[in-house]
Design a protein around this motif. Structure first.
Motif, PDB file in Angstrom:
ATOM      1  N   HIS A   1      -4.333  -2.530  -9.385  1.00  0.00           N
ATOM      2  CA  HIS A   1      -5.267  -3.176  -8.164  1.00  0.00           C
ATOM      3  C   HIS A   1      -4.851  -4.581  -8.405  1.00  0.00           C
ATOM      4  CE1 HIS A   1      -7.789   0.489  -6.246  1.00  0.00           C
ATOM      5  NE2 HIS A   1      -6.911   0.178  -5.797  1.00  0.00           N
TER       6      HIS A   1
ATOM      7  N   VAL B   1       0.679  -1.497  -0.221  1.00  0.00           N
ATOM      8  CA  VAL B   1      -0.210  -0.040  -0.211  1.00  0.00           C
ATOM      9  C   VAL B   1       1.166   1.322   0.156  1.00  0.00           C
ATOM     10  CG1 VAL B   1      -2.240  -0.675   0.941  1.00  0.00           C
ATOM     11  CG2 VAL B   1       0.056   0.159   2.592  1.00  0.00           C
TER      12      VAL B   1
ATOM     13  N   LEU C   1       1.482  -2.124 -11.458  1.00  0.00           N
ATOM     14  CA  LEU C   1       0.735  -3.079 -10.911  1.00  0.00           C
ATOM     15  C   LEU C   1       0.169  -2.161  -9.319  1.00  0.00           C
ATOM     16  CD1 LEU C   1       0.754  -6.185 -10.371  1.00  0.00           C
ATOM     17  CD2 LEU C   1       2.015  -5.852  -8.696  1.00  0.00           C
ATOM     18  N   PHE C   2       0.677  -1.602  -8.900  1.00  0.00           N
ATOM     19  CA  PHE C   2      -0.375  -0.830  -7.927  1.00  0.00           C
ATOM     20  C   PHE C   2      -1.929  -0.527  -8.456  1.00  0.00           C
ATOM     21  CE2 PHE C   2      -0.597   3.128  -4.917  1.00  0.00           C
ATOM     22  CZ  PHE C   2      -0.611   2.549  -3.828  1.00  0.00           C
ATOM     23  N   PHE C   3      -1.122   0.639  -9.203  1.00  0.00           N
ATOM     24  CA  PHE C   3      -2.430   1.296  -9.485  1.00  0.00           C
ATOM     25  C   PHE C   3      -3.812   0.591 -10.365  1.00  0.00           C
ATOM     26  CE2 PHE C   3      -0.183   5.100  -8.899  1.00  0.00           C
ATOM     27  CZ  PHE C   3      -0.790   5.551  -8.267  1.00  0.00           C
TER      28      PHE C   3
ATOM     29  N   GLY D   1      -1.216  -4.793  -4.684  1.00  0.00           N
ATOM     30  CA  GLY D   1      -1.699  -3.479  -3.777  1.00  0.00           C
ATOM     31  C   GLY D   1      -2.155  -2.599  -4.166  1.00  0.00           C
ATOM     32  N   GLY D   2      -2.625  -1.247  -4.438  1.00  0.00           N
ATOM     33  CA  GLY D   2      -2.895  -0.098  -5.122  1.00  0.00           C
ATOM     34  C   GLY D   2      -3.206   0.844  -3.875  1.00  0.00           C
ATOM     35  N   PRO D   3      -4.293   1.819  -4.065  1.00  0.00           N
ATOM     36  CA  PRO D   3      -4.505   3.196  -3.562  1.00  0.00           C
ATOM     37  C   PRO D   3      -5.832   2.203  -2.954  1.00  0.00           C
ATOM     38  CG  PRO D   3      -4.481   3.312  -5.593  1.00  0.00           C
ATOM     39  CD  PRO D   3      -4.545   2.210  -5.859  1.00  0.00           C
TER      40      PRO D   3
END
Lengths: 338, 338
Positions: free
Chosen positions: B278, A261, B274-276, A283-285
């Motif tokens: 999700h 995160v 990858l984070f954005f 992951g991600g917001p």
């Protein structure tokens, strides 16, 4: 009204700004009850993210509804509301799947360190409390709007389950809220990687069972010592650096999970290494909106008290000092009162 | 005995070799009933992986137990057995967690394109069928030892659920078995990316509902056309190239999952992207042993028939032609009969 504006690294000013107005029928305007400085605000503050032009700051907020657009029926003036750093209509395909922080109409909030804030997509974004909560609950509700919601998501993305062993990488406010989340989700052992005594203390108060002060591969080795040599079931990566990601991936057991995160800065993941590790990664917001009703309930019934991460409370006009204290690690997190 | 040895790219020879012997009390020796050529065998065959010295090949097998070491009690001479490309004691911490392909005593099989094979950790690795199955089942049981088990894992790692939409990237034997797995796990819509007519046909026979012939971002756009513009719930990446991984990640919806089972070759995943997204990501060598009892049962009851991926059957001595046919894409997968 008054609000924070960043001009350059380490140059945050408190200024008179135009009052926000309803621009869209889906907007609301709130009077800020409390706002704060986020660890991610420190990236531009420290010059690690470019500042192309001076702009307002802040994406965490609780407040009182002041005015609503014509299409907003779920909240009304006078109500106390909790939101999220990402707006969501709560009706699009992504919202319906539970990924409100990837709403097709998402905007990232960015003007919340101010007396008043315009909230786009207010209908889907804001959740009102049953009644106006006592002021003692405001810090925890403010935490829910970002760091607690993010720690919660980290624990869910890491698939913390009852009886599991969780590792938290990062002892900032999100990591500490991750400890709360891991405990609430039933982790039996919660290992926190921290070398800061006040944060270790708070981590233990929140439910950490073990503290590891070593970093990098040495820290990973200590995790393995505590986990039958194979690593932890669940790892919460709450920093966003390449080193923290590496540490998180290596601390997870084969078949374990890493929830990440911290917004990744120059992080590349080697496909073959990830492959042979069998570690799952998400992951991600955080889709904070998905968790708001549940987390508000946990706060209001006294089950959790994430507001404790605020170890510095300042009047909003001292926002610059709030940044400085966090930058110099004198404070875990600064709450700002208009 | 006789077996395949690779000397250099495109130089596979069929030679007389020493008979395998019991070396450890945990070993068994089996007489090969059927073996085959794997897509991953093509990496060294095509010169994309170094061949430091000549060595035997093959990691897929079904056969008859010939001899067991003194500590092997779960199988006995004469029984028909199915194994996995990775050996597992089935008792260590990773095996107990269901990650037998990460067994602390794991060895990767590498000598199976031969008349006889030594199986380390036979007790934990081999599963005997109730009785010797009719020869018509051998191809499907052979598929279970690798490609079907791998397709199964891809679908589980991608979290295919009843009613979900799955995309399969890669129309090789593993991808095709991934179609079977997605269907068995209840996917309502199964989209296969393929531009090879015979493979498209088999994919449809296995349960594919849509075929996409476009590649790269164009292919991703077609997936989005079929999925309300947001992407698929579950994506099975069955190739292992950077392009295939990119395609898989982009084809998954926010909050969706990619299961990747093609051994990654020069694949790096951008942390921030990858984070954005999700998207959840899990890969690795499939823990085939975990699925063997279930998959053997599905084969023997006629629920699934993954043996259809073998569209070329050759006597073992023609192993070199088996490689050639797959290299030139004249065959999806070659079964070899000793």
């Amino acid at each position: 009204m008054r609000g924070a504006v960043i001009y350059a690294p380490r140059d945050v000013r408190f200024e008179n700004l135009d009052d926000p107005k309803i621009l869209q029928p889906t907007d609301a305007v709130i009077r800020t009850a409390a706002t704060c400085v986020c660890g991610s605000d420190l990236w531009p503050y420290r010059g690690l993210e470019p500042i192309d032009e001076a702009h307002p700051m802040g994406h965490e907020y609780v407040g009182f509804v002041e005015e609503v657009g014509s299409e907003v029926t779920s909240v009304e003036p006078g109500q106390f509301v909790v939101g999220s750093f990402a707006t969501s209509d709560n009706t699009c395909a992504n919202c319906r799947n539970g990924w409100q922080s990837n709403c097709l109409n998402r905007e990232f909030m960015s003007t919340c360190q101010a007396d008043y804030v315009r909230i786009p997509q207010a209908q889907g974004t804001l959740v009102a409390t049953d009644e106006v909560p006592d002021e003692e609950f405001w810090p925890s509700l403010l935490a829910v709007s970002d760091v607690m919601g993010t720690g919660w998501y980290a624990a869910l993305a890491a698939e913390v389950k009852p009886g599991s062993t969780a590792v938290v990488v990062g002892d900032g406010a999100v990591g500490l809220c991750g400890v709360i989340a891991a405990k609430e989700l039933g982790a039996e052992r919660i290992i926190v990687m921290s070398r800061h005594e006040p944060r270790q203390r708070l981590a233990r108060e929140f439910g950490a069972t073990d503290i590891i002060t070593e970093r990098g591969e040495e820290g990973v080795a200590r995790v393995k010592d505590l986990t039958d040599g194979i690593g932890a079931d669940a790892v919460l990566e709450c920093v966003g650096t390449a080193q923290a990601m590496q540490q998180a991936l290596h601390a997870a057991r084969p078949g374990g999970n890493v929830g990440f995160v911290g917004v990744p800065h120059e992080v590349a993941i080697d496909g073959q290494e990830l492959f042979f590790s069998h570690v799952g990664l998400r992951g991600g917001p955080a889709p904070v909106r998905r968790y708001l009703p549940d987390l508000i309930e946990r706060v209001m019934t006294g089950r959790i008290d994430p507001g404790k991460v605020f170890d510095l409370v300042l009047p909003l006009e001292q926002v610059a000092e709030g940044y400085r204290a966090m930058d110099e690690r004198r404070a875990i997190k600064t709450l700002l009162k208009p």
